[in-house]
Design an enzyme around this catalytic site. Structure first.
Site, PDB file in Angstrom:
ATOM      1  CG  MET A  21      35.302  43.649  88.145  1.00 33.53           C
ATOM      2  SD  MET A  21      36.209  44.659  87.999  1.00 33.53           S
ATOM      3  CE  MET A  21      38.220  45.192  88.613  1.00 33.53           C
ATOM      4  CG  ASP A 181      31.843  43.657  86.252  1.00 31.52           C
ATOM      5  OD1 ASP A 181      32.298  43.887  86.968  1.00 31.52           O
ATOM      6  OD2 ASP A 181      30.653  43.597  86.498  1.00 31.52           O
TER       7      ASP A 181
END
Length: 181
Positions: A21, A181
């Site tokens: 991310m 994630d």
């Protein structure tokens, strides 16, 4: 490729994945990446994050985005780029997350998902789309943002024939928006 070598590619019905991310991948007008991805660990935009937090009342920012701006968020990184690398900033046509860039290469379709977009300081969490107010506060053109913001399980595109052939998969299988994630 493992799938192609296995001979079982025809059994794969869809593709999805998650990705790191808060990465900021810059695309030029040709859809090519402009330099390296600015990953979440890159904290050089700390000053810009403080500046952005000062441009909008905390209560309003929390109501729209659910957070305060951090140096790892797109808003801060893009402001840093505009100030410190203006030539690179001028090359930007779109900004995507790393997984979204990979999916774009697989399908030819640009999109992102809500989980990743929620950590940009630019997404209206309730409306599930880019906030005009936050984009204005950050002085970021809405045109930089992927037009499609989807839920993780939604289809974002279909595997291109040339990718499918190279990987031993069936062309046209769905590729999901995925998640952070």
């Amino acid at each position: 490729m493992a799938v192609k070598d296995s001979g079982h590619g025809a059994q794969i019905a869809a593709i999805s994945f998650s990705g790191q991310m808060q990465g900021c991948t810059l695309l030029n007008r040709e859809g090519e990446a402009e330099g390296n991805c600015l990953i979440w660990l890159d904290q050089r935009a700390a000053r810009e994050a403080r500046e952005l937090n000062g441009r909008i009342e905390e209560k309003e920012a929390l109501e729209i985005t659910g957070s305060r701006c951090l140096p790892s968020y797109w808003a801060a990184k893009l402001l840093w780029l505009r100030k410190n690398q203006p030539e690179r900033y001028r090359q930007i046509d779109k900004v995507v997350f790393a997984k979204d860039y990979l999916r774009y290469r697989m399908t030819g379709e640009l999109a992102t998902d809500v989980s990743d977009a929620s950590l940009t300081f630019l997404l209206d969490l309730k409306k599930r789309y880019w906030s005009k107010r936050m984009l204005q506060a950050a002085e970021i053109p809405e045109s930089f943002m992927p037009e499609r913001v989807q839920e993780s399980q939604e289809i974002a595109g279909y595997l291109k024939p040339e990718v499918a052939a190279a990987w031993g998969l069936c062309a046209g299988i769905p590729v999901m928006a995925g998640g952070g994630d």
